[in-house]
Structures are given as structure tokens and as C-alpha cells.
Design an enzyme around this catalytic site. Structure first.
Site, PDB file in Angstrom:
ATOM      1  N   GLY A 114      20.797 -76.987   5.766  1.00  0.00           N
ATOM      2  CA  GLY A 114      20.866 -75.678   6.417  1.00  0.00           C
ATOM      3  C   GLY A 114      22.304 -75.324   6.769  1.00  0.00           C
ATOM      4  N   ASP A 141      15.019 -70.311   8.649  1.00  0.00           N
ATOM      5  CA  ASP A 141      15.647 -69.299   9.522  1.00  0.00           C
ATOM      6  C   ASP A 141      16.340 -68.199   8.712  1.00  0.00           C
ATOM      7  OD1 ASP A 141      14.856 -71.085  11.492  1.00  0.00           O
ATOM      8  OD2 ASP A 141      16.831 -71.993  11.707  1.00  0.00           O
ATOM      9  N   ARG A 176      -8.019 -57.631  22.613  1.00  0.00           N
ATOM     10  CA  ARG A 176      -6.808 -58.072  23.303  1.00  0.00           C
ATOM     11  C   ARG A 176      -5.656 -58.316  22.349  1.00  0.00           C
ATOM     12  NH1 ARG A 176      -9.461 -63.616  25.566  1.00  0.00           N
ATOM     13  NH2 ARG A 176      -9.606 -64.744  23.626  1.00  0.00           N
ATOM     14  N   MET A 183       9.533 -69.174  15.029  1.00  0.00           N
ATOM     15  CA  MET A 183      10.788 -69.938  15.026  1.00  0.00           C
ATOM     16  C   MET A 183      11.903 -69.039  14.481  1.00  0.00           C
ATOM     17  SD  MET A 183      10.043 -73.821  13.816  1.00  0.00           S
ATOM     18  CE  MET A 183       9.480 -75.040  14.980  1.00  0.00           C
TER      19      MET A 183
END
Ligand code: F6P
Length: 359
Positions: A114, A141, A176, A183
Site C-alpha cells: 500500500g 483504501d 429504520r 474502512m
């Protein structure tokens, strides 16, 4: 005959095994030997370094779709760049890595990592002197500059989408809302993509300021009394602490809006690797092998305008926002974020999704 090593570092994700298997397959056709470095840099710190030599039975094709890394990514608390800096042992650590790499006598190392791993590799480049260092970007990410795709992101979007799709059904039954926390660290790409996919009523990401009253007004005027509010783990709400989803949930509850929270956590990093991630991993593996053949070093594979190519690590490092690690100021990473001109933002607005206070 070339000797090439493969190492997976940082958090795992889906697509790592596809990349590993494709590298082996391609290297074998070129007549090269392939070595798997186990446990990332932790394994290199062992004496002797933890390594296996690949053969056809090491990672069968049918296992290439599985998530995780067959080579392991290492224990978080073991000796790695981060813990070595924290413990004041970075020089010792760097020397050990160098010694182990020399011992393995590799011509090239393919590092699948990463933005942390890639940044660290560039900032400590002398460790790899004398061998070709080729990096392949992977992360759920999607915070790596200069590449339009990273291995693992597509599967993570799919996992998060499926998780929310299921919740939508129970949300409807009970009238609801679900506040789902994704993440992504301080990058909102994962939440933004999955949020669009599921038709979330709101998507909150770290890059865009939001107003809690506007969020609530949007929920109250929604045409349904159920749905998903997707919040990225990196958002914050002034005056509040704790998990972002809990903060938002408490606000909703206080105003009588029925809701629950849900945390998909590490399920976003697993799941059968999607076809798109497998194809991406295959393209990047092929590009990395070509880079070795072309005598390149200190490069990273990248997708730009749908072309898979290499870019220098120097270019990668300087293209992102260079930030200090919050805990270790001497550790710098090059990060990218959702840019204000990302077309998905306007699309979200047009779809009636509350995305924050967009200008
Ligand atoms: O960087 C990948 C990532 O999954 C982030 O999205 C998340 O914040 C973090 O890693 C979780 O790390 P760990 O596996 O140490 O809990």
C-alpha cells in the site's frame, strides 16, 4: 536464470494471491526462479530469512481467487518499519533487511504493498540497491497517487455493497436507518463508490465537510423511512469522540430517528476476488515482469487511462500529499484523496444523496 522475489506487506486485501500466482506463471515461462518472502519485512528479519521457492504446486490456480496473502503480510506487532521506528531500532532494522536481501541473492524484488509500504521503500531505497525493485499497488483504501486502480479496491467495494444490500432489507422491515461505517482510513473512495452502488441516502467522507443539521434535514425529508447512511471511518464530528458511526447514530436517536449501526470491518478486505480485481492483478503482474525484463528499478505499476504502465517511485512519492504518520513524525507517506472534481460527487448530488456541504 533470473531469481525474483515476491513480498506482500501492509494490510491484506483480495487479489494478492492472483497477483502472486500470475507472477509465478509469467516468470516460469521466462525460465526464472521465483521465491516467496514470507511474512513481509518481519520474515526478512528472521535468521535465516523466511523464504520459499515456488513450484507448480505452491499456489494452485484454483486458490488464486482467494483473499488474504498466501505469503502472509506479517504480524502488526513484529519488527517492521513502523515498530522499528517506534522502538528506535530503524538502523538495525534497515541493516538486517539489506543483509537478508543480499543473502537471498535476488535479481529483482516485486513488492506488493500500500502507500505506506511504497513510501517507505522509496524513503529507504538504499536497502534495495543492487536489485531491481518493482512495486505493485494494492489497497482497499484507493489512496495511492498516480494510479486509477489498486488491487483489492473493487472487491472491497463489492463486499461493502453486498453488506449494505442485505441491511437494506431489514431496514425496510423495521422502518429504520442503518449507519454503516466503512474502512478507508482518511480517504473516502471506498465509501463513495459503495454508497453510489447501493443508493445510500447519505455518504460522509473525510474530504468533504458535512453539517449534521443538513444531514438530519435530508433524512427527515427522504421519501422512505429506511435506508443507509454510509460513513467513512476517517470522518469526525466536532465535540464528539468515539466511532464515527456511533456519533451519527446518537444524533439521530436524540431526534427520534430510529436507527442502528453496523460495522463490516475486515469483511471489506476479504471475499472472493472480483473478476475486475483478478484482471487488474494479472495486468499488473505482467507489467511488473516486463519491467524486470526492461531493467527498470524503483518503479511502481499503475493504471492510467486504462493503460498499465510503470511510473517511478520518485514520481509516485512526490505526486501525493506527503503526510507525517500521526504517531511517528519521521515516517512519511504519500497519500491521495477524493478530489473535489471527482465526477461521482456531482452524480451523488444529482441522485439526492447527501454528501456534505459541497460548493
Ligand atoms: O489500510 C487498509 C485498512 O483496512 C484500513 O482501511 C483500515 O483502517 C486498516 O487497514 C485496518 O487495519 P488493521 O487490519 O490493523 O485493523
Amino acid at each position: 536464470m533470473k531469481r525474483i522475489g515476491i513480498m506482500t506487506t501492509g494490510g491484506d486485501c483480495s487479489g494478492l494471491n492472483t497477483a502472486i500466482q500470475r507472477i509465478y506463471q509469467g516468470a516460469k515461462l521466462k525460465g526464472w526462479k521465483v521465491f516467496g518472502l514470507l511474512d513481509g519485512t518481519d520474515g526478512l528479519c528472521e535468521t535465516p530469512p523466511k523464504v520459499i521457492e515456488f513450484d507448480d504446486g505452491t499456489l494452485p490456480i484454483e486458490n488464486a481467487r482467494l483473499s488474504g496473502s498466501f505469503l502472509h503480510n506479517g504480524r502488526a506487532e513484529a519488527l517492521n518499519f513502523e515498530t522499528a521506528i517506534k522502538r528506535g531500532k530503524i538502523n538495525q532494522f534497515n541493516k538486517k533487511l539489506r543483509k537478508s536481501l543480499l543473502e537471498l541473492n535476488l535479481d529483482a524484488l516485486i513488492l506488493v504493498g500500500g502507500n505506506g509500504s511504497l513510501s517507505l521503500a522509496w524513503c529507504n531505497k538504499e536497502i534495495y540497491a543492487g536489485l531491481q525493485l518493482i512495486c505493485i499497488p494494492k489497497t482497499i483504501d484507493m489512496d495511492i497517487p498516480l494510479t486509477d486502480a489498486t488491487i483489492g479496491f473493487d472487491t472491497a467495494v463489492q463486499q461493502l455493497t453486498s453488506f449494505c444490500d442485505q441491511l437494506m432489507l431489514t431496514a425496510r422491515s423495521h422502518h429504520r436507518w442503518f449507519v454503516v461505517q466503512s474502512m478507508g482510513r482518511d480517504c473516502g473512495q471506498l465509501a463513495l463508490h459503495a454508497g453510489i452502488a447501493i443508493g445510500a441516502k447519505a455518504i460522509l467522507i473525510p474530504e468533504i465537510k458535512f453539517d449534521i443539521n443538513s444531514l438530519i434535514a435530508n433524512i427527515k425529508k427522504a421519501d422512505t423511512d429506511y435506508g443507509i447512511i454510509l460513513v467513512s471511518e476517517g470522518i469526525s464530528l466536532r465535540g464528539h469522540s468515539g466511532r464515527p458511526a456511533d456519533m451519527i447514530s446518537r444524533k439521530l436517536t436524540a431526534l427520534g430517528i430510529a436507527n442502528r449501526t453496523a460495522f463490516p470491518e475486515h469483511t471489506q478486505r476479504v471475499g472472493d476476488t472480483t473478476a475486475a480485481d483478478r484482471i487488474l492483478a494479472t495486468r499488473m503482474a505482467d507489467c511488473a515482469l516486463n519491467a524486470i525484463e526492461n531493467q527498470e528499478t524503483y518503479v511502481m505499476t499503475a493504471i492510467q487511462n486504462n493503460v498499465c504502465k510503470t511510473i517511478s517511485l520518485n514520481e509516485f512519492f512526490n505526486a501525493g500529499e506527503i503526510t507525517d504518520d500521526p504517531k511517528i513524525s519521521s515516517m512519511k507517506t504519500s497519500d491521495s484523496y477524493v478530489s473535489p472534481d471527482n465526477p461521482l460527487l456531482q452524480i451523488a448530488v444529482d441522485m439526492g444523496i447527501y454528501i456534505g456541504e459541497i460548493k
